[in-house]
Design an enzyme around this catalytic site. Structure first.
Site, PDB file in Angstrom:
ATOM      1  N   TYR A 181     -35.733 -18.707 -13.096  1.00  0.00           N
ATOM      2  CA  TYR A 181     -36.277 -20.304 -13.571  1.00  0.00           C
ATOM      3  C   TYR A 181     -36.971 -20.308 -14.335  1.00  0.00           C
ATOM      4  CZ  TYR A 181     -40.432 -18.917 -10.925  1.00  0.00           C
ATOM      5  OH  TYR A 181     -41.624 -18.257 -10.441  1.00  0.00           O
ATOM      6  N   CYS A 182     -37.265 -21.217 -15.196  1.00  0.00           N
ATOM      7  CA  CYS A 182     -38.216 -21.345 -16.277  1.00  0.00           C
ATOM      8  C   CYS A 182     -38.640 -22.966 -16.440  1.00  0.00           C
ATOM      9  CB  CYS A 182     -37.902 -20.878 -17.436  1.00  0.00           C
ATOM     10  SG  CYS A 182     -36.294 -21.459 -18.086  1.00  0.00           S
ATOM     11  N   THR A 183     -39.350 -23.251 -17.557  1.00  0.00           N
ATOM     12  CA  THR A 183     -39.984 -24.669 -17.525  1.00  0.00           C
ATOM     13  C   THR A 183     -38.938 -25.626 -17.376  1.00  0.00           C
ATOM     14  OG1 THR A 183     -41.459 -23.740 -18.967  1.00  0.00           O
ATOM     15  CG2 THR A 183     -41.422 -26.017 -18.796  1.00  0.00           C
TER      16      THR A 183
END
Ligand SMILES: [Zn+2]
Ligand SMILES: [Zn+2]
Length: 287
Positions: A181-183
């Protein structure tokens, strides 16, 4: 009414310089400001301006076949959040330092992770409790907010991920379901494909990133803390009263804020209250 849009697409662009000219003219004629990166692998943009102008930009951009299905995320903000309009061609639209390792076709990155909606992430974790979250951001970002129990690589720049994966430090996860996951989702697109090509057998990625997950569940689900964002806001709350997970480098009290090293020439960031000052490891004396 002013707004900001964020968007990306991995799609083959045989002539990114031509796309650059078109995009630059289009965005400038509509009075938009922000940043657009282009490469042979696609587009990554953030633009601020009048809502009607942004809608016009979206309609015209979607005329290009490769951008037809591109999602645009709306966010609070305005053209004034950006110093100017910058439209550039780079080797990569998100800099992992491996432009030749990423393969792209009409459907996006070839050999990437399986996209999961926020709800599908919950279903997966229920079905496979051994699944682990893998943070695709820098360490200073995951310090103030992350998925519960997430693995948080000690990287301070996205370029460091390849060496981090190649170090063998995560090889024990190669048979474990991993959810990156990331922004907003773009960094995990590349990260997931790098993991798959290095033998991680079951790689998933959170579609729309933490931003979309936060809209769906706030901090009532599997997320805790705040979200670091790359603009003047610094960090934004996920949920109504997010946990302050990090410790201020100056005063030692809990914080959800991230600040700059007190040395003007240094670009490092770390957890720091707005009113506090400190230097990084290298510039500790300056604080
Ligand atoms: Zn402080
Ligand atoms: Zn420093």
């Amino acid at each position: 009414m002013e707004k900001v849009i964020l968007y990306y697409a991995f799609t083959p662009l045989p002539d990114p310089a031509a796309i650059r000219l078109w995009q630059r003219t289009l965005a400038a004629s509509l009075g938009l400001r922000g940043r657009i990166l282009l490469s042979e692998h696609g587009i990554n943009g953030t633009l601020g301006g009048e809502m009607t102008a942004l809608k016009r930009y979206i309609r015209e951009t979607r005329e290009y076949p490769g951008f037809k299905g591109m999602e645009f995320k709306w966010s609070a903000g305005s053209a004034a959040d950006y110093p100017k309009l910058s439209v550039k061609v780079r080797p990569e639209i998100v800099t992992f330092g491996v432009p030749d390792e990423v393969m792209v076709d009409e459907n996006g990155i070839v050999g990437g992770g399986v996209h999961l909606s926020p709800q599908e992430v919950h279903e997966l974790v229920e079905e496979k409790p051994e699944a682990v979250f893998f943070d695709g951001r820098n360490a200073y970002e995951s310090e103030v907010g992350r998925f519960k129990g997430a693995i948080r690589p000690e990287v301070s720049r996205t370029e460091e991920f390849v060496a981090e994966l190649d170090s063998g430090r995560y090889d024990h996860l190669k048979q474990t379901p991993v959810i990156t996951y990331c922004t907003g989702g773009i960094r995990c697109e590349v990260l997931s494909s790098l993991m798959v090509s290095r033998g991680f057998e079951e790689v998933y990625q959170l579609d729309g990133g933490i931003a979309k997950y936060g809209e769906a569940y706030g901090d009532k689900g599997l997320w805790e803390g705040s979200l670091y964002v790359f603009d003047q806001r610094g960090t934004i709350a996920i949920g109504e009263d997010p946990a302050r997970l990090a410790v201020c480098r100056d005063c030692g009290e809990p914080t959800s804020e991230v600040g700059d090293c007190s040395d003007p020439s240094c670009l490092r960031q770390f957890p720091l209250h707005r009113g506090c000052t400190a230097g990084c490891e290298e510039h500790a004396a300056a604080g």
